[in-house]
Design an enzyme around this catalytic site. Structure first.
Site, PDB file in Angstrom:
ATOM      1  N   ASP A 129      10.057   0.891   5.242  1.00  5.77           N
ATOM      2  CA  ASP A 129      10.630   0.775   5.519  1.00  5.77           C
ATOM      3  C   ASP A 129      11.579   2.114   6.658  1.00  5.77           C
ATOM      4  O   ASP A 129      11.988   1.731   7.913  1.00  5.77           O
ATOM      5  CB  ASP A 129      11.943   0.350   5.007  1.00  5.77           C
ATOM      6  CG  ASP A 129      10.835  -1.220   4.321  1.00  5.77           C
ATOM      7  OD1 ASP A 129      10.289  -1.652   4.461  1.00  5.77           O
ATOM      8  OD2 ASP A 129      11.803  -1.665   3.303  1.00  5.77           O
ATOM      9  N   THR A 139       0.722  -0.874   0.355  1.00  8.45           N
ATOM     10  CA  THR A 139      -0.151   0.009   0.019  1.00  8.45           C
ATOM     11  C   THR A 139       0.271   1.410   0.059  1.00  8.45           C
ATOM     12  O   THR A 139       0.263   2.708  -0.602  1.00  8.45           O
ATOM     13  CB  THR A 139      -0.801   0.222   1.237  1.00  8.45           C
ATOM     14  OG1 THR A 139       0.280  -0.203   2.363  1.00  8.45           O
ATOM     15  CG2 THR A 139      -1.877  -0.721   0.901  1.00  8.45           C
ATOM     16  N   ASP A 140       2.462   1.744   0.608  1.00  7.69           N
ATOM     17  CA  ASP A 140       3.382   2.392   0.201  1.00  7.69           C
ATOM     18  C   ASP A 140       3.112   2.991  -0.764  1.00  7.69           C
ATOM     19  O   ASP A 140       3.627   4.526  -0.903  1.00  7.69           O
ATOM     20  CB  ASP A 140       4.416   1.873   1.568  1.00  7.69           C
ATOM     21  CG  ASP A 140       4.972   0.893   0.546  1.00  7.69           C
ATOM     22  OD1 ASP A 140       5.156   0.828  -0.406  1.00  7.69           O
ATOM     23  OD2 ASP A 140       5.994   1.089   1.474  1.00  7.69           O
TER      24      ASP A 140
HETATM   25 MG    MG Z   1      15.919  -3.829   1.937  1.00  6.08          MG
END
Ligand code: MG
Ligand code: ADP
Length: 389
Positions: A172, A36-37
């Protein structure tokens, strides 16, 4: 030895004194909100208790020198003449962070130090974002600029996307920069606003590494991105974030079947992710677990990014009465799943699921009970945490 002990010990040997600072930035696991990001949507990760650590001291010149214990390597570069990436060596992640910071107008000072980590590399827990944010934090320690978690996340992402040419969303780096101890973070990937939410009481988060990796993740990932963009273009919206499930249901037949399934995953996953916040605020582990199970089904059937190994480990996990829900986490095709488990049964769960999965598939899994940790931090030896040099 922990990575913290390792970097401290090697720093003393190499530089003959204690480090001026030690920085750490964690890996992550995503509870819900997958793929979804890059659709400007919502994700719900937590920073895990595994991280990249750098022990460092400032240098008077414009050089950066880093010893990597995990790679058994020693590399240097000059901030005034950044070497272009060369087949993505580990040091290129640090050079990329320097490049992105300089492009953003940050004036950087040199430093030298020792790097080690315990985020398993390449298993989908984002050791790369941990390294990027640890590097950003190292520059922050020796240079003169303010730490803004969202900005630093964007620096890390720019390093990975633009310097190294590896496409990733912002999740991330955001969670590695902005994680909160004991909390998962609902992140709006459009505004980069993040809202901490408590995990349900008496639960544990278990990471289930299938022990499998797939080489073609990159091209499959890029294909999924293109399919999502095609769906958004069809609906005349900036990103799939901008359409709700009811509107989509009315118009879904306009799309080709594959694009329809991809879009349905993203749009329903955004709704599940927002519902997950309500479940967490209510302390409702059962509801959260159901959402995770529905997420896996959608990733498997509509987005088609699961694998036999991921399905097997998720099925083993969901078969345990102590498991509220399990799903694949990260890009998919291999790597890890995540499970929400009754805390008093977590060790038993790890043993049983590890053995059940190993005998069903012949693969060697790795299972860890993890805790939600803080995002990137500085430890000043002998001073309060996060003091500047
Ligand atoms: Mg990575
Ligand atoms: P992941 O899913 O773990 O993020 P990536 O392939 O995106 O896997 O990134 C892994 C790369 O990041 C490694 O090949 C290495 O270049 C770099 N890296 C990550 N952690 C470390 C570390 N502790 N020391 C040195 N390099 C690291």
């Amino acid at each position: 030895m922990t990575p913290l002990e390792k970097v401290q010990a090697r720093f003393r040997i190499e530089f003959g004194e204690a480090p001026a600072a030690i920085v750490r930035a964690p890996g992550r696991v995503n509870l819900i909100g997958e793929h979804t990001d890059y659709n400007d949507g919502f994700v719900f990760p937590l920073a895990i208790d595994r991280a990249a650590w750098i022990a460092l001291r400032p240098r008077a010149d414009s050089c950066v020198r880093v010893i990597s214990l995990d790679m058994d390597d020693d590399q240097s570069f000059n901030l005034n003449d950044l070497p272009r990436p060369d087949a993505t060596r580990w040091i290129d992640y640090i050079i990329g962070v320097a490049w992105a910071l300089q492009r953003g107008g940050y004036r950087l000072a040199g430093w030298e130090g020792v790097l080690a980590g315990d985020v398993p590399i390449g298993s989908g827990l984002s050791s790369s974002a941990a390294l990027e944010l640890a590097a950003a934090r190292a520059f922050y320690c020796v240079s003169d600029f303010d730490w803004d978690a969202a900005q630093m996340a964007q620096i890390g992402r720019a390093a990975e996307n633009e310097w190294l040419g590896i496409q990733t969303g912002i999740m991330d780096q955001m969670i590695s920069a902005a994680g909160v101890a004991g909390r998962a973070l609902l992140i709006d990937c459009r505004s980069l606003e993040s809202t901490p939410a408590p995990l349900p009481a008496d639960t544990s988060i278990v990471i289930l590494d299938t022990g499998t990796r797939r080489g073609l993740v990159g091209s499959a990932y890029n294909e999924r991105r293109r399919q999502c963009e095609a769906a958004a273009r069809h609906f005349g919206i900036a990103a799939l974030r901008d359409i709700d499930l009811a509107t989509f249901a009315n118009r879904a037949s306009e799309l080709a079947p594959v694009i329809r399934r991809r879009a349905r995953h993203v749009i329903s996953e955004n709704e599940r992710t927002l519902q997950a916040r309500a479940a967490m605020l209510a302390g409702d582990a059962e509801a959260l677990g159901e959402l995770m199970i529905a997420s896996h089904t959608s990733l498997r059937d509509d987005f088609e990014v699961s694998s036999p190994a991921l399905d097997a480990i998720v099925n083993c996990a969901n078969a345990e009465p102590s498991c509220y829900g399990a799903r694949l986490t990260g890009a998919g095709f291999g790597g890890c799943a995540v499970a929400l488990v009754r805390r008093d049964a977590a060790e038993d769960f790890v043993r049983k699921v590890g053995a059940g999965y190993a005998s069903a598939t012949g693969n060697t899994p790795a299972l860890y009970v993890t805790r939600a940790s803080a995002g990137a931090t500085t430890m000043q030896l002998g001073a309060p945490e996060n003091t500047r040099l």
